[in-house]
Design a protein around this motif. Sequence first.
Motif, short mmCIF file in Angstrom:
data_model
loop_
_atom_site.label_atom_id
_atom_site.label_comp_id
_atom_site.label_asym_id
_atom_site.label_seq_id
_atom_site.Cartn_x
_atom_site.Cartn_y
_atom_site.Cartn_z
N UNK A 22 38.01 35.02 54.88
CA UNK A 22 37.43 34.85 53.55
C UNK A 22 38.56 34.69 52.54
N UNK A 23 38.28 33.97 51.45
CA UNK A 23 39.27 33.81 50.39
C UNK A 23 38.88 34.72 49.23
N UNK A 24 39.83 35.52 48.71
CA UNK A 24 39.55 36.49 47.66
C UNK A 24 40.37 36.19 46.40
N UNK A 25 39.80 36.51 45.27
CA UNK A 25 40.53 36.47 44.01
C UNK A 25 41.24 37.81 43.82
N UNK A 26 42.49 37.77 43.44
CA UNK A 26 43.28 38.99 43.23
C UNK A 26 43.18 39.40 41.76
N UNK A 27 42.36 40.40 41.46
CA UNK A 27 42.12 40.77 40.06
C UNK A 27 43.38 41.29 39.38
N UNK A 28 44.29 41.91 40.13
CA UNK A 28 45.51 42.44 39.53
C UNK A 28 46.45 41.34 39.06
N UNK A 29 46.19 40.10 39.52
CA UNK A 29 47.06 38.98 39.13
C UNK A 29 46.70 38.44 37.75
N UNK A 30 45.57 38.89 37.20
CA UNK A 30 45.12 38.38 35.90
C UNK A 30 45.23 39.51 34.88
N UNK A 31 46.18 39.37 33.99
CA UNK A 31 46.54 40.45 33.06
C UNK A 31 45.37 40.90 32.19
N UNK A 32 44.50 39.97 31.78
CA UNK A 32 43.43 40.30 30.85
C UNK A 32 42.10 40.60 31.53
N UNK A 33 42.15 40.95 32.82
CA UNK A 33 40.88 41.26 33.50
C UNK A 33 40.20 42.45 32.82
N UNK A 34 38.94 42.28 32.47
CA UNK A 34 38.19 43.32 31.78
C UNK A 34 38.02 43.06 30.29
N UNK A 35 38.54 41.92 29.78
CA UNK A 35 38.50 41.67 28.34
C UNK A 35 37.08 41.48 27.82
N UNK A 36 36.17 40.94 28.63
CA UNK A 36 34.81 40.69 28.17
C UNK A 36 33.98 41.97 28.19
N UNK A 60 30.44 37.20 34.60
CA UNK A 60 31.15 36.47 33.55
C UNK A 60 32.61 36.93 33.43
N UNK A 61 32.85 38.20 33.70
CA UNK A 61 34.23 38.69 33.72
C UNK A 61 35.04 37.93 34.76
N UNK A 62 34.43 37.74 35.93
CA UNK A 62 35.11 37.04 37.01
C UNK A 62 35.26 35.55 36.72
N UNK A 63 34.27 34.99 36.03
CA UNK A 63 34.38 33.58 35.62
C UNK A 63 35.61 33.36 34.75
N UNK A 64 35.79 34.24 33.77
CA UNK A 64 36.95 34.11 32.88
C UNK A 64 38.25 34.19 33.68
N UNK A 65 38.33 35.20 34.54
CA UNK A 65 39.57 35.42 35.29
C UNK A 65 39.93 34.22 36.15
N UNK A 66 38.98 33.72 36.91
CA UNK A 66 39.31 32.63 37.83
C UNK A 66 39.49 31.29 37.10
N UNK A 67 38.71 31.06 36.04
CA UNK A 67 38.81 29.80 35.30
C UNK A 67 40.14 29.70 34.57
N UNK A 68 40.51 30.76 33.85
CA UNK A 68 41.75 30.72 33.06
C UNK A 68 42.98 30.73 33.96
N UNK A 69 42.88 31.42 35.10
CA UNK A 69 44.00 31.43 36.03
C UNK A 69 44.18 30.05 36.67
N UNK A 70 43.08 29.35 36.91
CA UNK A 70 43.16 28.03 37.55
C UNK A 70 43.62 26.94 36.60
N UNK A 71 43.17 27.01 35.35
CA UNK A 71 43.46 25.91 34.41
C UNK A 71 44.61 26.19 33.46
N UNK A 72 44.92 27.47 33.25
CA UNK A 72 45.94 27.82 32.27
C UNK A 72 45.48 27.70 30.83
N UNK A 73 44.16 27.52 30.63
CA UNK A 73 43.61 27.36 29.29
C UNK A 73 42.57 28.45 29.03
#
Length: 463
Positions: free
Chosen positions: A143-157, A237-250
Amino acid sequence: MSALKIHNTLTKQKETFVPINKGEVNLYVCGMTVYDFCHIGHARVMVVFDVVSRYLKYLGYNVKYVRNITDIDDKIITRSIESGEDFKQLTKRFIDEMHQDEASLNVLSPDIEPLATDSMEAIITMIEQLIANDNAYVGPNNDVYYCVESFENYGQLSGRKLDDMNAGERVDVDSSKRNPFDFVLWKSAKPDEPSWSSPWGNGRPGWHIECSAMATCCLGNHFDIHGGGMDLQFPHHENEIAQSEAATGEKYVNTWMHNGFVRIDDEKMSKSLGNFFTVRDVLKKYRGEEIRFFVLSSHYRSPLNYSDDQLNESRSALERLYTALRDVTPVKNEVKSTYIEQFENAMNDDFNSAKAIAVLFECANELNKLKHTQPEQAAKTAADLLTMAEPLGLLSQDPDLFLKSMAGQDASISNEEIEAQINQRLEAKANKNWSLADQIRDSLKEQGVILEDKGPETTWRRG
């Protein structure tokens, strides 16, 4: 007119809305997971964001409204296995049922309605980017997993912090994950389950990545408004932000909107609790417009308490509005009235439909006063009432037809029978047989038919 302000879940405050591109609004809403009939909680999401889209257009914006369909996930697979129905046939059937419910509620179709199963290429591309950026990893179970610790702003929403969350109580411990809060982006295939080929083997996407891929494909990496039910705020939605911003840089989304729960006996309505009412069931007793009015009678962020009493009140309220419009031909008012200004101020205050509806009733009361004394002004007031009702998706029917309709239930007496008895009553009155005339009126009232005498004419409605 005041500026439009929207409560942004991300900043926890109302903000003056400024679109990314002048005159344009890109709106994405998390849609239905199609394995069953829609319930009233789903109806609230449909109606609330239909009004958001309608009102933004009313303000003159060019709106692109995207609402996705989740047509592959664990619940769909489970229901498919239980019913022995191919998952594509199952989802197609419930998509059609969802569209039928939408039409009953006068919900306009979104501009784009992407399917998760049609978005696999975009989903896989986003996962590949996340792995390349060291935001995701392939676990020992493939399985492929997203690493939440890699996204500094996880939990902002949601306002949650990883350090403050007790993983043992909140999530199942999975030895394949580096952190218990890491979430799956791609699930490796199990025997006899639907699957798609990928660089990590056959499998299917996780729920969160589906929305990120569909939203960015349809609206770009950065867009104006993202909406959905309050229950999606965390983790979806928290996970959407994390993966979208990490992927696009925007930055992913400027404004986040979440509607409140529908409640039954002080509990959230949901399929998991078994305390839900399907739209289809409620339509057996109530018109779609009555359900829509019920939804809009509370502010979208407030809890909505479901009961027959509330729906009966919505029925009576709509009857009052339609009665005011009866026998009046609207004529457009070239000057913006005080009612229109009050309506716009209410809606500009975070889409306050409850306050806006109160303005509709003030306008209807004025219309009733003018109908028989100042017909020209009455015609303009009627037009104002319809102008305000349109972005709410209300009062779109012919008043006479609405008032004579069966209100979503089997009528004990047909329209033809009612007309025949009214003619008998008129004949009795002509013969000064007041007793018979009263008897017919009272008999009709017992059957839910209200007569209204206007000089020599009699109109009627179902009450």
